[in-house]
Design an enzyme around this catalytic site. Structure first.
Site, mmCIF file in Angstrom:
data_model
loop_
_atom_site.group_PDB
_atom_site.id
_atom_site.type_symbol
_atom_site.label_atom_id
_atom_site.label_comp_id
_atom_site.label_asym_id
_atom_site.label_seq_id
_atom_site.Cartn_x
_atom_site.Cartn_y
_atom_site.Cartn_z
ATOM 1 N N GLN A 1 0.805 -1.750 0.409
ATOM 2 C CA GLN A 1 0.176 -0.249 -0.176
ATOM 3 C C GLN A 1 0.772 1.000 0.403
ATOM 4 O O GLN A 1 1.290 1.250 0.628
ATOM 5 C CB GLN A 1 -0.786 -0.277 1.290
ATOM 6 C CG GLN A 1 -1.842 0.969 1.534
ATOM 7 C CD GLN A 1 -1.939 1.170 2.975
ATOM 8 O OE1 GLN A 1 -1.716 0.493 4.096
ATOM 9 N NE2 GLN A 1 -3.102 2.033 3.088
ATOM 10 N N SER B 1 1.614 6.695 2.457
ATOM 11 C CA SER B 1 1.866 7.799 3.467
ATOM 12 C C SER B 1 3.326 8.434 2.791
ATOM 13 O O SER B 1 4.238 7.579 1.730
ATOM 14 C CB SER B 1 2.555 7.182 4.156
ATOM 15 O OG SER B 1 1.739 7.200 5.939
ATOM 16 N N GLU C 1 -8.489 -0.966 6.297
ATOM 17 C CA GLU C 1 -7.007 -1.096 7.010
ATOM 18 C C GLU C 1 -7.176 -1.193 8.629
ATOM 19 O O GLU C 1 -6.945 -1.719 9.414
ATOM 20 C CB GLU C 1 -6.165 0.346 7.204
ATOM 21 C CG GLU C 1 -5.060 0.369 8.114
ATOM 22 C CD GLU C 1 -4.500 0.739 6.985
ATOM 23 O OE1 GLU C 1 -3.103 0.896 7.282
ATOM 24 O OE2 GLU C 1 -4.652 2.889 7.496
ATOM 25 N N GLU D 1 -3.008 9.773 16.939
ATOM 26 C CA GLU D 1 -4.063 11.747 17.324
ATOM 27 C C GLU D 1 -5.144 11.141 16.267
ATOM 28 O O GLU D 1 -6.266 11.482 16.913
ATOM 29 C CB GLU D 1 -3.283 12.315 16.700
ATOM 30 C CG GLU D 1 -2.005 12.626 18.383
ATOM 31 C CD GLU D 1 -1.154 11.716 18.402
ATOM 32 O OE1 GLU D 1 0.005 11.708 18.742
ATOM 33 O OE2 GLU D 1 -0.880 11.095 17.722
#
Length: 408
Positions: A128, A131, A246, A376
């Protein structure tokens, strides 16, 4: 919540358990067999092929592509039972759990018939490519560009933290096709051959000594338009399909847990007595035992929803955000409990097993708190979508991407 299998689920569980018992070894507490990454991947390929040959691979995939058309609940039951056995599933987790469902949702029939069976049978391993150095938690901030050139797209840019890219055959990729659109609007999604000219993969050395994930560079990489998933500019919608899968695929952070610490505390001595007699140690154990019970019940809630034909909500994010931080806390406490021996590795016997378990968990935990959504991000999801709290302020909302101020 219903904690019991239905008669149909119980029968399915018994069938799965029978196959696993006949073809794999149960997990034990003995030291794992030492093998190279290449050996591990070969073993994973053999296990995936064996499952495919007997109808146990990619259970929820449609039968016409090599799956079984099983229910989500049956898929969870299989995962529970397979998790009790010493089998190599890691190389396929991303491809089968995230890439495959995205392909099934958006790829054309020709590609599905060609690519999905090879994925199911373990021939191809997928990664994948999401990022980037400046777009991790804020994925829509990505800058890898794609430009149309006839029937092809030209890709330039960089991805990072791509797990398994160095041994993968194919990958899914999200890129920016229109920098003048708002950052969530100008994205386009593809799948590509990882051996394509212009793809450069550089493994990243981790603090644990492993190199499981990578930097991936794209220099004038050509991808045919027929390998586009979704409409041009609609890549964020396709990405959400991957991200939803995911959340389910990542799940618990595996490794050291309260039972391992309890066993350690019965052997380690503090001031001439077993550590388990210390009130401070027992307090920690009680806290983590309660967290473990809470996680178990949260998973049961998800399982109950699936068993009733419902779709689990964003509360599934609770599992990872709690388990990853607990993994780090438990392993850190265990290393402290072992005193000076806690910083040593490579010793013989039980101490060596302790070191591998707790050190491995401690060094791997920070990565787990990032992979699949940072703490977060997951807390924001829980706050906004579970608790109904106001969204974070977004100063870049609706602004063209090329006008958004970028950090230096």
């Amino acid at each position: 919540m219903n904690f019991e299998d239905t008669p149909q689920e119980a029968a399915f569980r018994a069938e799965a358990r029978a196959f696993l018992s006949a073809n794999a070894q149960p997990k034990t507490d003995t030291a794992p067999h030492q093998e190279t990454e290449a050996e591990y991947i070969l073993r994973a390929k053999a296990w995936q092929k064996l499952k495919a040959d007997h109808g146990w691979a990619c259970l929820s995939y449609p039968s016409e592509y090599g799956g079984r058309g099983a229910t989500s609940m049956e898929n969870i039951i299989w995962g529970q039972e397979e998790g009790k056995f010493d089998v190599p599933v890691g190389p396929y987790a991303i491809g089968l759990g995230m890439c495959g469902p995205t392909m099934i949702a958006y790829a054309g029939e020709e590609h599905l018939k060609e690519r999905i069976p090879r994925m199911v049978e373990g021939v191809d391993i997928w990664c994948q490519l999401f990022s980037e150095p400046g777009a991790g938690s804020d994925l829509a901030n990505l800058r890898t560009r794609c430009e149309r050139d006839g029937d092809d797209w030209i890709i330039n840019g960089q991805k990072i933290w791509t797990s398994g890219a160095h041994f993968c055959d194919w990958g899914i990729l999200v890129t920016r096709s229109d920098p003048t659109a708002a950052k969530h609007k100008g994205l386009t999604f593809f799948f590509l051959d990882m051996k394509s000219p212009g793809v450069e993969i550089r493994p990243i050395k981790q603090i644990s000594g492993d190199s499981n994930f990578n930097e991936v560079y794209f220099t004038d990489v050509r991808i045919p338009d027929h390998q586009r998933l979704g409409a041009v500019g609609d890549g964020w919608k396709v990405s959400l399909t991957t991200l939803m899968n995911e959340r389910l695929a990542v799940g618990d952070a595996g490794g050291a847990d309260a039972p391992h610490l309890l066993e350690l505390a019965q052997r380690i001595m503090i001031d001439g007595e077993p550590a388990i007699k210390s009130r401070a140690v027992r307090e920690k154990l009680a806290t983590w035992h309660c967290e473990k019970a809470g996680l178990r019940n949260t998973k049961y809630r998800v399982m109950s929803a699936l068993s009733q034909g419902k779709t689990p909500g964003p509360e599934n994010s609770i599992t990872k955000v709690v388990s990853a931080s607990k993994l780090q806390d438990v392993s850190s406490f265990a290393i402290d409990l072992m005193d000076m021996g806690g910083v040593m590795l490579g010793r013989e016997g039980q101490e060596e097993l302790d070191g591998k378990l707790f050190h491995g968990s401690f060094l791997g935990a920070p990565g787990m708190r990032i992979a699949g959504g940072t703490d977060e991000i997951l807390r924001n999801i829980i706050a906004e979508r579970v608790l109904g709290l106001p969204q974070d302020v977004r100063v870049d909302k609706g602004i063209p991407f090329n006008e958004v101020e970028q950090g230096n």
